[in-house]
Design a protein around this motif. Structure first.
Motif, PDB file in Angstrom:
ATOM      1  N   TYR A 264     -11.042  -5.995   6.352  1.00  0.00           N
ATOM      2  CA  TYR A 264     -11.118  -6.173   4.898  1.00  0.00           C
ATOM      3  C   TYR A 264     -10.966  -7.652   4.531  1.00  0.00           C
ATOM      4  CZ  TYR A 264     -10.622  -1.130   4.582  1.00  0.00           C
ATOM      5  OH  TYR A 264     -10.822   0.221   4.706  1.00  0.00           O
ATOM      6  N   ASP A 265     -11.682  -8.094   3.503  1.00  0.00           N
ATOM      7  CA  ASP A 265     -11.627  -9.496   3.106  1.00  0.00           C
ATOM      8  C   ASP A 265     -10.236  -9.936   2.644  1.00  0.00           C
ATOM      9  OD1 ASP A 265     -14.201 -10.013   3.782  1.00  0.00           O
ATOM     10  OD2 ASP A 265     -15.015  -9.850   1.760  1.00  0.00           O
ATOM     11  N   SER A 266      -9.435  -8.973   2.226  1.00  0.00           N
ATOM     12  CA  SER A 266      -8.062  -9.303   1.830  1.00  0.00           C
ATOM     13  C   SER A 266      -7.301  -9.938   2.995  1.00  0.00           C
ATOM     14  CB  SER A 266      -7.332  -8.037   1.379  1.00  0.00           C
ATOM     15  OG  SER A 266      -7.617  -6.973   2.264  1.00  0.00           O
ATOM     16  N   HIS A 267      -7.725  -9.621   4.220  1.00  0.00           N
ATOM     17  CA  HIS A 267      -7.034 -10.107   5.409  1.00  0.00           C
ATOM     18  C   HIS A 267      -7.702 -11.358   5.962  1.00  0.00           C
ATOM     19  CE1 HIS A 267      -5.561  -6.082   4.881  1.00  0.00           C
ATOM     20  NE2 HIS A 267      -4.721  -6.183   5.887  1.00  0.00           N
TER      21      HIS A 267
ATOM     22  N   MET B 191      -0.469  -9.824 -10.453  1.00  0.00           N
ATOM     23  CA  MET B 191       0.092  -8.975  -9.409  1.00  0.00           C
ATOM     24  C   MET B 191       1.472  -9.523  -9.046  1.00  0.00           C
ATOM     25  SD  MET B 191      -1.795  -7.911  -5.845  1.00  0.00           S
ATOM     26  CE  MET B 191      -3.404  -7.898  -6.531  1.00  0.00           C
TER      27      MET B 191
ATOM     28  N   ASP C  49       4.101  -5.168  -5.647  1.00  0.00           N
ATOM     29  CA  ASP C  49       3.160  -4.182  -6.179  1.00  0.00           C
ATOM     30  C   ASP C  49       2.479  -3.346  -5.102  1.00  0.00           C
ATOM     31  OD1 ASP C  49       3.644  -4.842  -8.737  1.00  0.00           O
ATOM     32  OD2 ASP C  49       1.748  -5.877  -9.125  1.00  0.00           O
ATOM     33  N   ASP C  50       2.401  -3.881  -3.901  1.00  0.00           N
ATOM     34  CA  ASP C  50       1.591  -3.202  -2.880  1.00  0.00           C
ATOM     35  C   ASP C  50       2.209  -3.489  -1.509  1.00  0.00           C
ATOM     36  OD1 ASP C  50      -0.345  -2.385  -1.081  1.00  0.00           O
ATOM     37  OD2 ASP C  50      -2.020  -3.261  -2.187  1.00  0.00           O
TER      38      ASP C  50
ATOM     39  N   GLU D 106       0.970  -3.370   1.254  1.00  0.00           N
ATOM     40  CA  GLU D 106       0.039  -4.030   2.176  1.00  0.00           C
ATOM     41  C   GLU D 106       0.122  -5.564   2.062  1.00  0.00           C
ATOM     42  OE1 GLU D 106      -3.623  -2.072   2.653  1.00  0.00           O
ATOM     43  OE2 GLU D 106      -4.160  -3.333   4.355  1.00  0.00           O
TER      44      GLU D 106
ATOM     45  N   ILE E  85      -0.837  -8.394   4.880  1.00  0.00           N
ATOM     46  CA  ILE E  85      -1.835  -9.444   4.625  1.00  0.00           C
ATOM     47  C   ILE E  85      -1.221 -10.809   4.902  1.00  0.00           C
ATOM     48  CG2 ILE E  85      -3.144 -10.597   2.782  1.00  0.00           C
ATOM     49  CD1 ILE E  85      -3.535  -7.755   1.549  1.00  0.00           C
TER      50      ILE E  85
ATOM     51  N   ASP F  60      -8.778   5.088   7.545  1.00  0.00           N
ATOM     52  CA  ASP F  60      -8.609   3.650   7.774  1.00  0.00           C
ATOM     53  C   ASP F  60      -9.726   2.821   7.155  1.00  0.00           C
ATOM     54  OD1 ASP F  60      -6.317   3.947   9.156  1.00  0.00           O
ATOM     55  OD2 ASP F  60      -7.189   3.690  11.153  1.00  0.00           O
ATOM     56  N   ASN F  61     -10.812   3.480   6.866  1.00  0.00           N
ATOM     57  CA  ASN F  61     -11.984   2.743   6.404  1.00  0.00           C
ATOM     58  C   ASN F  61     -12.202   2.828   4.901  1.00  0.00           C
ATOM     59  OD1 ASN F  61     -12.651   1.985   9.110  1.00  0.00           O
ATOM     60  ND2 ASN F  61     -13.269   4.125   9.411  1.00  0.00           N
ATOM     61  N   VAL F  62     -11.163   3.234   4.206  1.00  0.00           N
ATOM     62  CA  VAL F  62     -11.237   3.318   2.748  1.00  0.00           C
ATOM     63  C   VAL F  62      -9.973   2.685   2.175  1.00  0.00           C
ATOM     64  CG1 VAL F  62     -11.478   4.859   0.752  1.00  0.00           C
ATOM     65  CG2 VAL F  62     -12.402   5.549   2.976  1.00  0.00           C
ATOM     66  N   ARG F  63     -10.112   1.844   1.173  1.00  0.00           N
ATOM     67  CA  ARG F  63      -8.946   1.241   0.532  1.00  0.00           C
ATOM     68  C   ARG F  63      -9.091   1.316  -0.991  1.00  0.00           C
ATOM     69  NH1 ARG F  63      -7.022   1.108   4.898  1.00  0.00           N
ATOM     70  NH2 ARG F  63      -5.913  -0.573   5.960  1.00  0.00           N
TER      71      ARG F  63
ATOM     72  N   ASN G 193      -5.987   0.121  -2.647  1.00  0.00           N
ATOM     73  CA  ASN G 193      -4.738  -0.540  -3.035  1.00  0.00           C
ATOM     74  C   ASN G 193      -5.030  -1.898  -3.667  1.00  0.00           C
ATOM     75  OD1 ASN G 193      -5.600  -1.066  -0.311  1.00  0.00           O
ATOM     76  ND2 ASN G 193      -3.892  -2.488  -0.202  1.00  0.00           N
ATOM     77  N   PRO G 194      -4.147  -2.325  -4.582  1.00  0.00           N
ATOM     78  CA  PRO G 194      -4.441  -3.541  -5.364  1.00  0.00           C
ATOM     79  C   PRO G 194      -4.691  -4.788  -4.511  1.00  0.00           C
ATOM     80  CG  PRO G 194      -2.396  -2.506  -6.128  1.00  0.00           C
ATOM     81  CD  PRO G 194      -2.875  -1.713  -4.962  1.00  0.00           C
TER      82      PRO G 194
ATOM     83  N   THR H 124      -5.934  -5.149  -1.589  1.00  0.00           N
ATOM     84  CA  THR H 124      -7.232  -5.155  -0.913  1.00  0.00           C
ATOM     85  C   THR H 124      -8.370  -5.319  -1.909  1.00  0.00           C
ATOM     86  OG1 THR H 124      -6.370  -3.781   0.867  1.00  0.00           O
ATOM     87  CG2 THR H 124      -8.757  -3.900   0.672  1.00  0.00           C
TER      88      THR H 124
ATOM     89  N   VAL I  23     -12.860   0.059  -1.779  1.00  0.00           N
ATOM     90  CA  VAL I  23     -13.655  -0.680  -0.795  1.00  0.00           C
ATOM     91  C   VAL I  23     -13.802   0.245   0.404  1.00  0.00           C
ATOM     92  CG1 VAL I  23     -13.817  -2.716   0.679  1.00  0.00           C
ATOM     93  CG2 VAL I  23     -12.672  -2.889  -1.544  1.00  0.00           C
TER      94      VAL I  23
END
Lengths: 429, 522
Positions: free
Chosen positions: A65-68, A85, A89-90, A92, A96, B25-28, B30-31, B33, B56
């Protein structure tokens, strides 16, 4: 009369604010100017030699994912700073921010197209996260160890000296009591790991053999502060860094010599930002020994018939010099290669991603302790790349790289030897 | 995504459906992401017109893409397919509940057929990756100067003005067989893929050439579904198997072997003379690349820092030396003798057209450091160096001669709105393509990166585009690419009903990145 030139009103576009303290404003500036060009995800296009080894960021390659990625962290920084944010909040957000090995691959590729310091922005984000959420539970033992024992490995201070025991006969100076030009700074991992301490013993033997006036700090050596700095625990880092600079200045050493890429990068780059000024030069042992090899003070007598590939540790390479916009991303790239080429019988073959384009071993930035699976996955990717060269041995000079590459290699069908440069040198002397 | 949406039953149902189709794992949703999927240097983000997607998803393969698109149709939620995600342009969500289909698990090169000179790629595969593999085999694929980091498929459907397109045809003419999932979830295979899903060597038919739905002047912007596999042409390459690079970031240089590649930088008194030279070179059917770059491009690509950009700009190094200059790269495709022949022809043309060589020291500054970006790009994203962003006025594809009028009109507009447009020395990019059969003109300029400045300029650009439409689009195409633009410009050329009909037929639920490729919503 020519029309007056219209230049940007914001002076930061005229000259990158390199000297400005790394605060929220600077972080926002870097994040705001991310253009989503995605260069942070790939090896610089001119340097892509195959489809297989085209990526630069281990975290983004693994988690997709681009977030990473560097770009995603810029988006996150902007969202946090602009109040869209919060850190909590998250869940994850923790991954990240902290999976990243702080290897600077993205940072180096980004510097080709704009003036920015992504890794410093990540460090700022980690520090801000910790202020609100506290340190990562996975990093707590390391932090407690730093606070209690001044090393990262939960070892008593007196053990720090243990690697020098077998060198008693060599008469190595104790710089707490004596003077010398050169301080050999072993670092926590080389100094305390049973598996690795032989390397620093070999270094001491080589230095002694060629008559270098050097000494050690024995059990008074403190951690350089790198693990605290990379994981965003900046107060602890500042304590250790400041204490080290003061101590080295007081001792009057001219050169601080370290075999550890992590210590090296921290002392060369991060210490520059501390208020305490350094009256000494920091060198990686490879830099120093290459000089001695060139001066013929070190002569290799034995043949070591082996095909090797060199793994560039990130903090010795692209992250091993303070950033100057527009200037080459210098680092210790040539010195170890020159040493390897001068050892009789050694054939050096290169991986595709080398020097400032090197793929990280996966062991840095707190990933080794916090995200083991990911760290070892990253190492396996590097080992695969090394295997593709036809080499039978990966040579490097960083205890974190060695440890993590070895851990990553466990269970791999075809084994690859991971060897420290100084151990290989010793075989040839 | 808001907390409300997250608690929504419908949201949960869609999430479950995606997870069931392609794995959790292939679906997100969450804020942290989704927040990484709506940024860009372009106005929608700066002006706050873009928003994070709701989901995503990372499919792996055509069948998973189909499953996702079917779910989008079932719930009538929009999706946007993205390739390597280099710049977003129209890949940023502009309406709620959008699903980003990210291709990070679809980066394979299925095949490189050396004998028949084509490759079959998936959407994540970048041009740089494809180039590296092609070079090894003595083959070539171009890359636009906007970056070789772009997806190979994306780069082929969107404009694709690569430098060597002058000789080998612009990228969209290099598309062969295509496999794509239509907005309604049907799988379409064109060219030889329609007969044999593993064989993409041929691009036409069967029946009318459906590739036209996909490519066109600036691609379909994700408005006609998602390409999952494409065969692209490769060409003979006389260069080294590994791209030659010297030096370090950010000061790398690249010099190609002199017996097969030769750059000339030729300066003219006027833009007319420069373009006349481009015509003559085309007429002689020589050269691999021919470009008249604006001075602002030289400094954007060449400078290694902001400070160097503005310092050198104020010294007028490029403005005084390369105004009206044309860069020509000769390629000895078949032999060194070919290069020698082309050199002699080119030197005659330079003499006959009154060209003068650009000062050697300036040529030496430019050629090793940057010229080869038109063969393999690595510095395109330096366009943001000057001010954090840039804007483009009209894009024009017409004759080379018309490009002169086009860029001159651009100067006037740029002058009128400077500031917030920053110093750019009359930006006039003119590229020659198909041996000079057509020319491309573009006006790019740095601008103050503030919402106020950009908002103001975007308003003025829109006004200009409306005016252009009323005038029959004689001045080129505005920067408003994709669906909205087709709605404005379509009636001028009479193609709007066709596009509308296609969109209605293949995207009945209006889910494929609306409003692209034509707005049909109420």
């Amino acid at each position: 009369m020519a029309k007056e030139m219209l230049l940007p009103k914001d002076p930061r576009y005229l000259k990158y604010p390199l000297e400005a303290p790394f605060d929220q404003e600077k972080a926002r500036w870097i994040a705001f100017n991310c253009s989503r060009c995605s260069v942070c995800k790939w090896v610089n296009s001119w340097q892509v030699k195959s489809a297989k080894y085209a990526r630069i960021c281990p975290q983004h390659t693994k988690y997709l994912y681009d977030s990473h990625s560097g770009q995603g962290k810029c988006d996150l920084a902007l969202a946090i700073i602009d109040g869209k944010m919060k850190w909590g909040d998250d869940p994850e957000i923790k991954d990240i921010l902290f999976q990243c090995t702080m290897c600077g691959g993205c940072d180096a590729m980004d510097k080709n197209i704009r003036d920015a310091e992504l890794v410093k922005m990540y460090r700022w984000m980690r520090a801000e996260y910790i202020k609100e959420m506290g340190p990562l539970p996975e990093h707590k033992p390391m932090l407690d160890s730093l606070k209690q024992y001044d090393n990262v490995w939960l070892q008593p201070r007196m053990k720090r000296n243990s690697w020098t025991k077998e060198l008693k006969d060599l008469g190595i100076k104790d710089l707490n009591k004596e003077k010398a030009e050169v301080l050999l700074f072993a670092g926590c991992t080389y100094g305390l790991s049973e598996e690795l301490k032989g390397t620093v013993v070999n270094i001491a033997k080589i230095l002694k053999k060629v008559g270098v006036d050097f000494g050690t700090l024995g059990d008074k050596e403190l951690c350089c502060g790198s693990p605290a700095e990379k994981t965003g625990n900046l107060a602890e880092y500042e304590r250790l860094g400041t204490a080290n600079i003061k101590k080295f200045n007081e001792m009057g050493v001219k050169i601080v010599l370290t075999p550890c890429a992590g210590c090296y990068g921290t002392m060369r780059v991060a210490y520059e930002e501390l208020p305490e000024k350094m009256n000494f030069e920091v060198l990686h042992v490879t830099e120093y020994l290459e000089r001695l090899t060139n001066d013929k003070k070190i002569k290799f007598k034995k043949e070591v018939p082996v095909t090797v590939t060199w793994h560039d540790p990130c903090h010795m390479g692209r992250m091993g010099r303070p950033y100057v916009p527009g200037k080459d991303l210098l680092g210790v790239y040539e010195e170890p290669r020159n040493i390897l080429k001068s050892i009789p019988g050694v054939e050096l073959v290169e991986m595709e991603r080398i020097r400032e384009y090197a793929w990280c071993c996966g062991g840095g930035g707190g990933a080794f302790s916090g995200f083991k699976d990911f760290a070892q996955w990253t190492a396996r990717e590097r080992i695969e790349e090394a295997k593709d060269t036809g080499a039978s041995m990966i040579v490097t000079s960083c205890p974190w790289c060695e440890t993590n590459l070895r851990a990553g290699g466990i269970g791999m069908e075809e084994k690859m030897e991971i060897v420290d440069l100084f151990d290989l040198m010793m075989q040839a002397l | 995504m808001t907390a409300k949406a997250k608690n929504d039953d419908r949201h949960q149902q869609i999430l479950n459906a995606f997870q069931s189709a392609i794995g959790a794992d292939n679906v997100r949703d969450n804020p942290a992401t989704v927040n990484a999927y709506f940024g860009d240097f372009l106005p929608p983000k700066i002006l706050g017109m873009s928003m994070p997607p709701e989901f995503v998803v990372l499919p792996n393969g055509t069948m998973e893409v189909q499953a996702i698109i079917k779910i989008c149709n079932r719930y009538k939620i929009p999706f946007i397919p993205v390739g390597s995600n280099q710049w977003s342009l129209t890949g940023s969500p502009n309406r709620p509940h959008t699903v980003i289909i990210d291709c990070k698990r679809m980066g394979k090169i299925h095949e490189i057929d050396e004998k028949n000179m084509y490759a079959v790629v998936e959407p994540l595969c970048t041009l740089a990756q494809m180039q590296a593999e092609a070079y090894k085999r003595g083959l070539y694929i171009g890359s636009p100067e906007a970056s070789a980091t772009a997806s190979c498929i994306g780069g082929h459907v969107f404009q694709g003005m690569w430098g060597v397109g002058y000789r080998l045809g612009v990228a969209y003419r290099n598309i062969l067989g295509v496999e794509w999932v239509l907005p309604n979830g049907e799988i379409l295979r064109t060219g030889s893929f329609s007969q044999d899903a593993d064989n993409g060597f041929w691009g036409e038919g069967p029946g009318p050439d459906l590739r036209g739905m996909l490519r066109g002047y600036a691609g379909a912007m994700g408005g006609v579904g998602m390409v999952t596999k494409m065969a692209v042409k490769l060409h003979p390459y006389p260069g080294p198997k590994v791209w030659p690079v010297e030096g370090m970031i950010p000061n790398q240089t690249s010099v190609l072997p002199e017996d097969r590649f030769k750059w000339y930088m030729v300066k003219y008194e006027s833009l007319e003379d420069a373009v006349n030279f481009m015509y003559e070179v085309g007429r002689a059917e020589i050269a691999g690349v021919i470009q008249k770059w604006p001075t602002v491009y030289y400094i954007m690509w060449w400078s290694n820092s902001c400070e160097q950009y503005w310092t050198e700009w104020q010294k007028r190094t490029f403005q005084d030396n390369v105004k009206n200059a044309v860069g020509v790269c000769l390629w000895g495709f078949s032999s060194g003798k070919q290069l020698e022949y082309e050199k002699r022809v080119l030197e005659d043309i330079i003499k006959e057209t009154g060209g003068k060589p650009v000062k050697q020291e300036v040529q030496d500054m430019w050629v090793p450091r940057q010229a080869n970006n038109w063969i393999r790009d690595t510095h395109g994203s330096r366009m943001m160096r000057a001010s954090g962003t840039f804007l483009a006025l009209r894009l024009q594809t017409d004759t080379l001669k018309y490009a002169i009028d086009h860029v001159r009109q651009g100067y006037e507009w740029v002058d009128k709105f400077s500031p917030p447009i920053l110093d750019s020395d009359g930006p006039d990019w003119i590229g020659g393509y198909d041996f000079g059969h057509f020319g491309f003109g573009e006006t790019d300029f740095p601008v103050e990166k503030t919402p106020e400045a950009i908002g103001d300029l975007m308003g003025k650009l829109l006004e200009m585009t409306k005016q252009d439409v009323q005038n029959g689009l004689e001045n080129g195409i505005g920067p408003f690419l994709g669906g909205v633009y087709h709605a404005m410009a379509g009636p001028v050329f009479g193609y709007d009903r066709l596009l509308k009909g296609i969109k209605k037929a293949i995207d009945p639920n209006v889910v494929s990145n609306p409003p692209h490729n034509f707005p049909i919503e109420n």
